[in-house]
Design a protein around this motif. Structure first.
Motif, PDB file in Angstrom:
ATOM      1  N   GLY A  33      44.799   4.308  61.847  1.00  0.00           N
ATOM      2  CA  GLY A  33      45.581   5.321  61.156  1.00  0.00           C
ATOM      3  C   GLY A  33      46.596   6.003  62.055  1.00  0.00           C
ATOM      4  N   ARG A  34      46.286   6.098  63.358  1.00  0.00           N
ATOM      5  CA  ARG A  34      47.198   6.775  64.299  1.00  0.00           C
ATOM      6  C   ARG A  34      48.469   5.969  64.565  1.00  0.00           C
ATOM      7  N   LEU A  35      48.466   4.685  64.196  1.00  0.00           N
ATOM      8  CA  LEU A  35      49.611   3.826  64.493  1.00  0.00           C
ATOM      9  C   LEU A  35      50.795   4.063  63.558  1.00  0.00           C
ATOM     10  N   VAL A  36      50.583   4.771  62.456  1.00  0.00           N
ATOM     11  CA  VAL A  36      51.671   4.974  61.505  1.00  0.00           C
ATOM     12  C   VAL A  36      52.271   6.369  61.609  1.00  0.00           C
ATOM     13  N   GLN A  37      51.965   7.096  62.671  1.00  0.00           N
ATOM     14  CA  GLN A  37      52.572   8.414  62.872  1.00  0.00           C
ATOM     15  C   GLN A  37      54.110   8.277  62.881  1.00  0.00           C
ATOM     16  N   PRO A  38      54.848   9.258  62.317  1.00  0.00           N
ATOM     17  CA  PRO A  38      54.426  10.629  61.956  1.00  0.00           C
ATOM     18  C   PRO A  38      53.847  10.762  60.560  1.00  0.00           C
ATOM     19  N   TYR A  39      53.518   9.638  59.907  1.00  0.00           N
ATOM     20  CA  TYR A  39      52.933   9.718  58.571  1.00  0.00           C
ATOM     21  C   TYR A  39      51.466  10.134  58.652  1.00  0.00           C
ATOM     22  N   ASP A  40      51.072  10.974  57.725  1.00  0.00           N
ATOM     23  CA  ASP A  40      49.699  11.466  57.627  1.00  0.00           C
ATOM     24  C   ASP A  40      48.928  10.567  56.667  1.00  0.00           C
ATOM     25  N   VAL A  41      47.923   9.857  57.183  1.00  0.00           N
ATOM     26  CA  VAL A  41      47.158   8.931  56.348  1.00  0.00           C
ATOM     27  C   VAL A  41      46.229   9.713  55.427  1.00  0.00           C
ATOM     28  N   ARG A  42      46.470   9.591  54.134  1.00  0.00           N
ATOM     29  CA  ARG A  42      45.670  10.306  53.146  1.00  0.00           C
ATOM     30  C   ARG A  42      44.540   9.452  52.578  1.00  0.00           C
ATOM     31  N   GLN A  43      44.650   8.125  52.733  1.00  0.00           N
ATOM     32  CA  GLN A  43      43.604   7.275  52.174  1.00  0.00           C
ATOM     33  C   GLN A  43      43.525   5.960  52.937  1.00  0.00           C
ATOM     34  N   TYR A  44      42.277   5.509  53.140  1.00  0.00           N
ATOM     35  CA  TYR A  44      41.997   4.221  53.776  1.00  0.00           C
ATOM     36  C   TYR A  44      41.397   3.304  52.710  1.00  0.00           C
ATOM     37  N   LEU A  45      41.963   2.093  52.587  1.00  0.00           N
ATOM     38  CA  LEU A  45      41.554   1.180  51.523  1.00  0.00           C
ATOM     39  C   LEU A  45      40.938  -0.085  52.104  1.00  0.00           C
ATOM     40  N   ILE A  46      39.831  -0.506  51.513  1.00  0.00           N
ATOM     41  CA  ILE A  46      39.157  -1.738  51.902  1.00  0.00           C
ATOM     42  C   ILE A  46      39.271  -2.732  50.754  1.00  0.00           C
ATOM     43  N   PHE A  47      39.935  -3.842  50.995  1.00  0.00           N
ATOM     44  CA  PHE A  47      40.049  -4.927  50.014  1.00  0.00           C
ATOM     45  C   PHE A  47      39.230  -6.094  50.551  1.00  0.00           C
TER      46      PHE A  47
ATOM     47  N   GLY B 268      52.899  -4.502  65.399  1.00  0.00           N
ATOM     48  CA  GLY B 268      53.494  -3.945  66.610  1.00  0.00           C
ATOM     49  C   GLY B 268      52.501  -3.919  67.752  1.00  0.00           C
ATOM     50  N   THR B 269      52.643  -2.924  68.618  1.00  0.00           N
ATOM     51  CA  THR B 269      51.779  -2.783  69.788  1.00  0.00           C
ATOM     52  C   THR B 269      50.994  -1.481  69.698  1.00  0.00           C
ATOM     53  N   ASP B 270      49.696  -1.577  69.936  1.00  0.00           N
ATOM     54  CA  ASP B 270      48.854  -0.387  70.047  1.00  0.00           C
ATOM     55  C   ASP B 270      49.014   0.127  71.472  1.00  0.00           C
ATOM     56  N   SER B 271      49.826   1.186  71.633  1.00  0.00           N
ATOM     57  CA  SER B 271      50.141   1.679  72.973  1.00  0.00           C
ATOM     58  C   SER B 271      48.920   2.244  73.686  1.00  0.00           C
ATOM     59  N   GLU B 272      47.966   2.753  72.919  1.00  0.00           N
ATOM     60  CA  GLU B 272      46.760   3.319  73.527  1.00  0.00           C
ATOM     61  C   GLU B 272      45.880   2.222  74.107  1.00  0.00           C
ATOM     62  N   LYS B 273      45.713   1.133  73.369  1.00  0.00           N
ATOM     63  CA  LYS B 273      44.867   0.025  73.831  1.00  0.00           C
ATOM     64  C   LYS B 273      45.677  -1.060  74.545  1.00  0.00           C
ATOM     65  N   LYS B 274      47.004  -0.914  74.496  1.00  0.00           N
ATOM     66  CA  LYS B 274      47.914  -1.835  75.171  1.00  0.00           C
ATOM     67  C   LYS B 274      47.695  -3.287  74.742  1.00  0.00           C
TER      68      LYS B 274
END
Length: 472
Positions: A428-442, A381-387
């Motif tokens: 993580g802020r892009l998936v609001q209103p979901y609260d990100v509980r974990q960040y995964l690095i693959f 999608g679009t990052d509205s903060e960074k446009k």
């Protein structure tokens, strides 16, 4: 090769078989998916009549089916040919009624569409036999077919005479990445991922890999040689499904080349948008193309993209189609080493994302995760903060609790570093209103020392290696 996977499907078939009343299973799926292999495994040790239909315009199917049935009951007698399918099924009924012991008959009609297309009355004949006789008998009927559209409309559809008779159905899908790896047990995790990436988890394609040869040798022999199994496979499959092969080949080629929207595909192929849209729907029905709909942005149709759903098609139209001239001049190996091998990691990018999404889902279902993920996919999608446009490779959602896990995937030899780490946490802020509980690095290439230090002091960031992904 021993039978691999399909435990859930076998369990479903055996549960139905273990009933003592009439059962009717509808099994369908694209070609090469392993339907017949599954049915052969299921039929082991059972009293079975197994007939596989063939493409024929005369009564060859009736003659061959008659012989199969007659030899089942009278193996030492000469086999007549029944005059109709009604007579054939009546004979089965009469022979089953003669049984002196309580046995259970398993009747499998494989490639049912090949028979039914030339005998439109067949569904009605089956329906009559089921309603009048078989529903009160100790038997199980399996109708199987590769034509997904036919099975959907002419067997499962409301207008079919067989509608409402089935007691179960299985839409057979490709194997997952972990089961696919069992076909090449001695390969490294990276090589197993690539095998999955070029076969899409299709059992027949996986079985073509000779484990005594290297990954490069297998790919070269089967894709980049005129005698290789995959060299003409896309065209063969399209010919089996469609009359106007040139239309569908052109559209698949356009999608494989990066066209993702109807207008782009139409412009690339020269076909009008109406004809292109209709062809895309048919390609979706046979599972060659799918709509890639970003998670959490499902309603934004502008973000939906057409992509090749089949791994073999993806690889073929990305690399093989461009190398036909070299391959037909017996320079396939050189073409592979020069024009393909250096770009395998790039090609694997979106496929590795799908593998990681599957890993997250599987880990949650196993109970290893703190949240129960019910939906997983890629956010776009679009990052509205960074446009600016943005994406998140892996998003797993606990829809009940509104929790999420998000992840970044890198199928590269280079290490995952600070810039990528900061980007992951920032998104993580892009998936609001979901609260990100974990960040995964693959990351195929591991992580830098800086990232390792950061993870050591963070409770909600994890690094998952490719070895972890391939650990059962």
């Amino acid at each position: 090769m021993s039978f691999i996977g399909r435990t859930h499907e076998l369990d479903a078939l055996n549960r139905m078989y273990n009933h003592t009343d009439f059962q009717m299973m509808i099994l369908y799926g694209r070609r090469r998916i392993g339907k017949t292999t599954l049915l052969n495994e299921f039929a082991k040790g059972k009293d079975t009549i197994f007939y596989t239909g063939i493409e024929s315009k005369d009564d060859e199917n009736l003659r061959e089916f008659s012989q199969e049935v007659f030899h089942h009951y009278s193996p030492d007698a000469s086999a007549p040919s029944f005059r109709s399918y009604g007579n054939l099924f009546t004979y089965i009924t009469s022979e089953e009624k003669k049984r002196t012991q309580n046995g259970r008959l398993l009747l499998i009609i494989d490639e049912y569409p090949y028979i039914a297309i030339n005998h439109p009355e067949l569904a009605s004949v089956l329906q009559r036999e089921i309603d009048h006789e078989w529903k009160n008998m100790n038997m199980m009927l399996v109708l199987c077919g590769s034509s997904i559209t036919f099975m959907d409309e002419e067997v499962l559809g409301e207008k079919s005479p067989l509608f409402g008779r089935r007691t179960g159905q299985i839409d057979l899908l490709p194997l997952d990445y972990l089961t696919s790896a069992r076909f090449v047990p001695d390969y490294t995790p990276e090589e197993k991922a690539i095998v999955y990436g070029v076969t899409g988890g299709i059992p027949k394609y996986l079985s073509m890999f000779d484990t005594s040869l290297s990954l490069d040798e297998n790919i070269t022999n089967e894709f980049f040689s005129t005698s290789g199994y995959f060299y003409e496979e896309p065209k063969n499959l399209l010919q089996q499904e469609f009359r106007d092969v040139s239309l569908y080949f052109a559209i698949v080629n356009a999608v494989g080349g990066g066209c993702t929207h109807v207008n782009e595909i139409s412009e690339k192929t020269g076909f009008d948008t109406a004809k292109t849209s209709q062809a895309l729907r048919k390609l979706e029905a046979v599972r060659i193309i799918r709509k890639d709909i970003p998670i959490l942005n499902e309603k934004n149709k502008k973000l939906t993209q057409y992509v090749l759903n089949d791994g073999m098609f993806r690889f073929w139209f990305r690399f093989v189609s461009r190398g036909i001239g070299a391959i037909e001049r017996f320079a396939g190996e050189k073409y592979y080493q020069t024009m393909v091998r250096p770009f395998i990691h790039e090609y694997m990018g979106p496929i590795f994302e799908e593998i990681c999404q599957e890993y997250v889902f599987r880990e949650s279902l196993s109970g290893a995760s703190d949240i129960f993920i019910t939906k997983v996919g890629k956010w776009r999608g679009t990052d509205s903060e960074k446009k600016c446009p943005a994406d998140i490779d892996v998003v797993g959602l606990d829809e009940a609790e509104k929790f999420a896990v998000i992840g970044e995937c890198k199928f590269k030899n280079s290490s995952f570093g600070k810039e990528e780490y900061d980007t992951l946490l920032n998104r993580g802020r892009l998936v609001q209103p979901y609260d990100v509980r974990q960040y995964l690095i693959f990351s195929l290439g591991g992580i830098t020392d800086w990232v390792e230090d950061e993870i050591s002091t963070s409770a909600n960031v994890r690094y998952i290696s490719i070895q972890d992904i391939y650990t059962e």
